[in-house]
Structure formats: C-alpha cells, structure tokens
Design a protein around this motif. Structure first.
Motif, PDB file in Angstrom:
ATOM      1  N   GLU A  34     -14.406  -3.863 -10.198  1.00  0.00           N
ATOM      2  CA  GLU A  34     -14.150  -4.623  -8.967  1.00  0.00           C
ATOM      3  C   GLU A  34     -14.440  -6.097  -9.258  1.00  0.00           C
ATOM      4  O   GLU A  34     -15.516  -6.434  -9.721  1.00  0.00           O
ATOM      5  N   ALA A  55     -10.093  -5.273   2.056  1.00  0.00           N
ATOM      6  CA  ALA A  55      -9.859  -4.844   3.451  1.00  0.00           C
ATOM      7  C   ALA A  55     -10.905  -3.846   3.939  1.00  0.00           C
ATOM      8  O   ALA A  55     -11.152  -3.728   5.142  1.00  0.00           O
ATOM      9  N   SER A  56     -11.524  -3.117   2.988  1.00  0.00           N
ATOM     10  CA  SER A  56     -12.247  -1.907   3.403  1.00  0.00           C
ATOM     11  C   SER A  56     -13.456  -2.162   4.299  1.00  0.00           C
ATOM     12  O   SER A  56     -13.689  -1.421   5.248  1.00  0.00           O
ATOM     13  N   MET A  98     -11.613   3.859  12.063  1.00  0.00           N
ATOM     14  CA  MET A  98     -11.093   5.013  12.801  1.00  0.00           C
ATOM     15  C   MET A  98     -10.535   6.067  11.845  1.00  0.00           C
ATOM     16  O   MET A  98      -9.875   5.744  10.857  1.00  0.00           O
ATOM     17  N   TYR A 138       0.603  -7.956  -9.505  1.00  0.00           N
ATOM     18  CA  TYR A 138       0.473  -7.475 -10.882  1.00  0.00           C
ATOM     19  C   TYR A 138       1.766  -6.872 -11.423  1.00  0.00           C
ATOM     20  O   TYR A 138       1.752  -6.097 -12.364  1.00  0.00           O
ATOM     21  N   TYR A 172      -2.040   0.416   4.063  1.00  0.00           N
ATOM     22  CA  TYR A 172      -1.805  -0.351   5.283  1.00  0.00           C
ATOM     23  C   TYR A 172      -2.901  -0.153   6.335  1.00  0.00           C
ATOM     24  O   TYR A 172      -4.030  -0.549   6.134  1.00  0.00           O
ATOM     25  N   ARG A 173      -2.597   0.512   7.476  1.00  0.00           N
ATOM     26  CA  ARG A 173      -3.540   0.613   8.598  1.00  0.00           C
ATOM     27  C   ARG A 173      -4.493   1.791   8.476  1.00  0.00           C
ATOM     28  O   ARG A 173      -5.340   1.982   9.338  1.00  0.00           O
TER      29      ARG A 173
HETATM   30  P1  FAD Z   1      -9.165  -3.040  -0.521  1.00  0.00           P
HETATM   31  O1  FAD Z   1     -10.289  -2.593   0.310  1.00  0.00           O
HETATM   32  O2  FAD Z   1      -8.561  -4.356  -0.184  1.00  0.00           O
HETATM   33  O3  FAD Z   1      -9.685  -3.010  -2.004  1.00  0.00           O
HETATM   34  C1  FAD Z   1      -8.940  -3.503  -3.092  1.00  0.00           C
HETATM   35  C2  FAD Z   1      -9.949  -4.108  -4.041  1.00  0.00           C
HETATM   36  O4  FAD Z   1      -9.299  -4.429  -5.266  1.00  0.00           O
HETATM   37  C3  FAD Z   1     -10.542  -5.408  -3.534  1.00  0.00           C
HETATM   38  O5  FAD Z   1     -11.939  -5.250  -3.373  1.00  0.00           O
HETATM   39  C4  FAD Z   1     -10.175  -6.421  -4.604  1.00  0.00           C
HETATM   40  O6  FAD Z   1     -11.194  -7.382  -4.844  1.00  0.00           O
HETATM   41  C5  FAD Z   1      -9.946  -5.527  -5.819  1.00  0.00           C
HETATM   42  N1  FAD Z   1      -9.084  -6.118  -6.849  1.00  0.00           N
HETATM   43  C6  FAD Z   1      -7.842  -6.650  -6.687  1.00  0.00           C
HETATM   44  N2  FAD Z   1      -7.375  -7.102  -7.859  1.00  0.00           N
HETATM   45  C7  FAD Z   1      -8.340  -6.837  -8.785  1.00  0.00           C
HETATM   46  C8  FAD Z   1      -8.434  -7.085 -10.192  1.00  0.00           C
HETATM   47  N3  FAD Z   1      -7.459  -7.693 -10.876  1.00  0.00           N
HETATM   48  N4  FAD Z   1      -9.568  -6.687 -10.832  1.00  0.00           N
HETATM   49  C9  FAD Z   1     -10.577  -6.063 -10.160  1.00  0.00           C
HETATM   50  N5  FAD Z   1     -10.530  -5.841  -8.827  1.00  0.00           N
HETATM   51  C10 FAD Z   1      -9.421  -6.206  -8.157  1.00  0.00           C
HETATM   52  N6  FAD Z   1      -7.889   1.962   8.169  1.00  0.00           N
HETATM   53  C11 FAD Z   1      -8.266   3.119   8.779  1.00  0.00           C
HETATM   54  O7  FAD Z   1      -8.034   4.198   8.241  1.00  0.00           O
HETATM   55  N7  FAD Z   1      -8.895   3.084  10.007  1.00  0.00           N
HETATM   56  C12 FAD Z   1      -9.144   1.921  10.651  1.00  0.00           C
HETATM   57  O8  FAD Z   1      -9.706   1.922  11.742  1.00  0.00           O
HETATM   58  C13 FAD Z   1      -8.735   0.717  10.063  1.00  0.00           C
HETATM   59  N8  FAD Z   1      -8.948  -0.475  10.698  1.00  0.00           N
HETATM   60  C14 FAD Z   1      -8.564  -1.631  10.107  1.00  0.00           C
HETATM   61  C15 FAD Z   1      -8.796  -2.828  10.785  1.00  0.00           C
HETATM   62  C16 FAD Z   1      -8.441  -4.035  10.196  1.00  0.00           C
HETATM   63  C17 FAD Z   1      -8.658  -5.315  10.952  1.00  0.00           C
HETATM   64  C18 FAD Z   1      -7.888  -4.037   8.893  1.00  0.00           C
HETATM   65  C19 FAD Z   1      -7.550  -5.341   8.211  1.00  0.00           C
HETATM   66  C20 FAD Z   1      -7.651  -2.843   8.232  1.00  0.00           C
HETATM   67  C21 FAD Z   1      -7.965  -1.625   8.822  1.00  0.00           C
HETATM   68  N9  FAD Z   1      -7.707  -0.408   8.213  1.00  0.00           N
HETATM   69  C22 FAD Z   1      -8.109   0.771   8.792  1.00  0.00           C
HETATM   70  C23 FAD Z   1      -6.975  -0.346   6.942  1.00  0.00           C
HETATM   71  C24 FAD Z   1      -7.925  -0.217   5.757  1.00  0.00           C
HETATM   72  O9  FAD Z   1      -8.921  -1.201   5.851  1.00  0.00           O
HETATM   73  C25 FAD Z   1      -7.136  -0.392   4.455  1.00  0.00           C
HETATM   74  O10 FAD Z   1      -6.013   0.462   4.440  1.00  0.00           O
HETATM   75  C26 FAD Z   1      -8.036  -0.029   3.256  1.00  0.00           C
HETATM   76  O11 FAD Z   1      -9.239  -0.740   3.315  1.00  0.00           O
HETATM   77  C27 FAD Z   1      -7.337  -0.320   1.947  1.00  0.00           C
HETATM   78  O12 FAD Z   1      -8.247   0.007   0.937  1.00  0.00           O
HETATM   79  P2  FAD Z   1      -7.995  -0.399  -0.575  1.00  0.00           P
HETATM   80  O13 FAD Z   1      -9.138   0.126  -1.347  1.00  0.00           O
HETATM   81  O14 FAD Z   1      -6.614  -0.016  -0.953  1.00  0.00           O
HETATM   82  O15 FAD Z   1      -7.973  -1.995  -0.541  1.00  0.00           O
END
Ligand code: FAD
Ligand code: GLY
Length: 370
Positions: free
Chosen positions: A34, A42-43, A49, A215, A334-335
């Motif tokens: 990370e 986003a997480s 929910m 990427y 996404y959401r």
């Molecule tokens: P992220 O959490 O964005 O993690 C990706 C990680 O990759 C980041 O930490 C980033 O730093 C890292 N990264 C990127 N490039 C590199 C690299 N080159 N080297 C090392 N690390 C890297 N979902 C639900 O199910 N229920 C909800 O109630 C809900 N509410 C939400 C409310 C809001 C306001 C928002 C914005 C989102 C919500 N979501 C919800 C959606 C949910 O947050 C996302 O779908 C989820 O967090 C995505 O997770 P992820 O691990 O794919 O991405």
C-alpha cells in the motif's frame, strides 16, 4: 497453483485487505503493498452499508455477487472479529426507502416486485406504519419500502480487521510502499517494481481502486476505471432520532453503533480530487434535514471525501487479463466495495488456489473489449 507461489497485492483498501485475508487463510504466501496507509483510499470514507438490495444491482450475476457477499459477510464476521480482535460494529437495523412523491412510490413498488420473491422480508410500509417505526421522519412522506436484512458496519474497522486477520494468518502487509511498475518474463508477470528494488511474484492482484486506470501502460490494455467523488459527514445528536437507515435518492442517514449519524452523499465526476466542498456538504445537510428535521440540531463532527472506483457499467472488474498471465484485476467496486469485499476475496482466492474461473467470468475485463 504451486504450493510455494507468492502473490503480491497492490492496494491496501478493503478489497486488497480482504483478498490478503482470504488467500492467507488458504495457506498462500501473500505480500500486500500500500503506497499510503491502509484504508487511505475510498475504503475509510465509506458509510459502511452492507446493502445488497439497495446499491443498484437489480439482476443477473451482479445481483448474485451482491447477495452472496451479504451472506458471506454475515457468516465470516464472527471469525474475522475473533481472529483480528477488532469489533467492526456490525448492526442490522434495515433500510427505509422513503417515497416523497407519487413517482417515488411507483419506483419503489417496481422494486418491491422483484425483491419480494427473494424472501428477504422486503415489504411496503404505509405512512402510519412507517411513522410508528421512525417518528422523527419529516412530514408528508407517503410510505416506504422496508428492507429489514440490510445493515452497516464501521468500514475503517473492517479494513483493519481484514488486515490484522491477514497478518495473523501469515501475510505481510507493507504501508508507504508504492508499486511503480510490473516485471515480466516473456508474457507472464514475474514481480513488481518498487523504489527500493524489485519484488518477485508469481501472481499480482491489482486492487488499486480508482487509480487502476492509470496503470494501463503496465499492461498494455485499457483499464476503464474512473474516480467518482463522494462526500460524506458524521454528526451526533443524543438520543439518535433514527434507528434504521433512512434513504432517498442519493441521500442516506446511517445511525452508527457509536451514536453518530453518518450522512451522504454526492456523486461527482471531477477526476482525482477528493476534497470536500461547501456546496457538496450543504446539499447533503439540506436533503438530510428534509428527511429527518431533528438532525438540524446535531453537532457536526467530521466531513470526508473519497473516490469510488467506477467501471463503465458500475459492476466490478474481476479476474485475469488476456495476454498478461499471472495478473488479476479486483477493482471497479464503485458504490459497494465494503459489501462486495467478502465475495471478491473468496472468488479471487478460489481462482488462484483452485483455478476456479467460472465465478469470475461475468466480471471479466473482456466484457468491455470484445
Ligand atoms: P480503495 O479503498 O481506494 O483502495 C485502493 C488502494 O490502492 C488505495 O489505498 C491506494 O493508495 C492504493 N494504491 C493505488 N495505487 C497504488 C500503487 N501503485 N501502489 C500501492 N498502492 C496503491 N461501499 C459499500 O459497500 N457500502 C457503503 O456504504 C459505501 N459508502 C460509500 C460512501 C462514499 C462517500 C464513498 C466514496 C464510497 C462508498 N462505498 C461504499 C464504496 C467503497 O468505499 C469502495 O467501493 C471501496 O472502498 C473500494 O475499495 P478498494 O480497495 O477497491 O479501493
Ligand atoms: N454506497 C454508498 C455510496 O457510495 O455513497
């Protein structure tokens, strides 16, 4: 897969951490990288929910994935919390979708028609029944669709629980470690490039959230993932005027286990900019006060913004990439990344460990290219 294979996961959000937890549980050697802190994408921002019926999946494989993940999450949480020592504050109060207009009523009735046969207790509440359940709702609501099996948790805690659970199962999780590129031998991935040197890998899972689209040069294929900003806030008013999740349009109020109410949201196509704005927060507050007037007196605690990883059809992109052996995508949630984290971790693990690919096929990147 060979028993000593090494899997590198790029990204320490809820998706990367869940995959690390599931893979490590299957005895796989895992390293998660990370570039910032765990959850810093986003997480940590999410409302948390666990809403398989309310996030927009209405049919087919996406709905199946959402329902499967909902069940898996409920089955997995006791073990995850025990292993990690972290309480994720899961509550299941249900969701009330409010009908403010005749048009809302029609849309919710259509939803009831396809949700009723799923036997998840979804039912229509008259205005009288609804106000009895939630007396603090604003005046003039016509009725609501009640979905009793949907709930919420603390997403920040969920990320830490997956991470801690993965570490206890033997995974290595490195923060402040950015992946700068991929290494290949012939057409198969052989590792990742870091500022500190190269790290060998037999498999690389790209769980890099909204940044994955940046990427594409690493793979030589288009990765159609875009950031969609969401703003959100937390406030406190005691006692909480609501006990269920209240939802209308893109506005929701989630009464959290710690007594706060989380309110969202916006959906903004503004690139890699997660800043909160007066306009965004004002809109959320104005909508929330219309739905539950008592929140006007709440103490505002915190505002956040985050970037949802969206794909062109709002459905995750999971699985291998044609022509890039050993690379798996786990992005575009996404959401619903919090909800979908359980099934994503399981299905990616089943693919790597047992070659089980049918469950990933409907989510393949090739649906956009072929
Ligand atoms: P992220 O959490 O964005 O993690 C990706 C990680 O990759 C980041 O930490 C980033 O730093 C890292 N990264 C990127 N490039 C590199 C690299 N080159 N080297 C090392 N690390 C890297 N979902 C639900 O199910 N229920 C909800 O109630 C809900 N509410 C939400 C409310 C809001 C306001 C928002 C914005 C989102 C919500 N979501 C919800 C959606 C949910 O947050 C996302 O779908 C989820 O967090 C995505 O997770 P992820 O691990 O794919 O991405
Ligand atoms: N799932 C809630 C949101 O994305 O805001």
């Amino acid at each position: 897969m060979a028993s000593n294979n090494h899997v590198v996961i790029i990204g320490g959000g809820v998706i990367g951490c869940s995959i690390a937890y599931h893979l490590a549980g299957a005895g796989v050697r895992v390293t998660l990288l990370e570039r910032g802190k765990l959850g810093s994408g986003a997480s940590d921002v999410a409302a948390g929910m666990v809403a398989s019926l309310s996030e927009g999946f209405t049919e087919g494989e996406p709905l199946k994935l959402a329902l499967e993940s909902h069940v898996l999450m409920q089955e997995m949480l006791p073990q995850l919390q025990k292993e990690s020592g972290i309480d994720v504050e899961y509550l299941c109060p249900g969701i009330l979708h409010l009908a403010l207009t005749k048009e809302d009523e029609k849309n919710l009735e259509a939803r009831l028609r396809w949700q009723e046969p799923l036997n998840m207790g979804v039912r229509w509440l008259s205005a009288q029944e609804m106000y009895r359940m939630e007396p603090a709702l604003g005046e003039g609501v016509l009725g609501s669709l009640f979905s009793p099996q949907e709930g919420h948790l603390n997403s920040r805690r969920l990320v830490r629980a997956y991470a801690q659970g993965a570490a206890r199962r033997g995974a290595t999780l490195l923060q402040d470690t950015e992946v700068k590129g991929l290494l290949y031998q012939q057409r198969r991935v052989s590792g990742v490039r870091l500022t500190s040197g190269d790290l060998e890998a037999d498999w690389v899972v790209m769980a890099s959230g909204a940044w994955t689209g940046m990427y594409r040069d690493w793979l030589g294929v288009d990765l159609p993932v875009q950031p969609v900003k969401g703003q959100i806030l937390a406030a406190r008013i005691l006692p909480s005027p609501i006990s269920t999740i209240i939802w209308h349009g893109i506005t929701y109020l989630v009464p959290k286990a710690d007594g706060s109410i989380v309110m969202g949201t916006t959906r903004e196509d503004v690139g890699f900019n997660a800043r909160t704005t007066i306009q965004g927060i004002a809109r959320i507050l104005s909508n929330a006060i219309d739905l539950v007037p008592a929140v006007a007196g709440a103490e505002l605690h915190r505002v956040w913004g985050g970037l949802r990883p969206s794909s062109p059809d709002d459905v995750p992109i999971l699985g291998p990439v044609d022509g890039c052996e050993g690379i798996l995508l786990a992005t575009g949630h996404y959401r619903s990344g919090i909800l979908l984290s359980a099934a994503t971790g399981k299905r990616i693990t089943d693919y790597i460990v047992r070659g089980e690919e049918t469950s990933l096929l409907p989510f393949s990147l090739s649906r956009f290219t072929s």
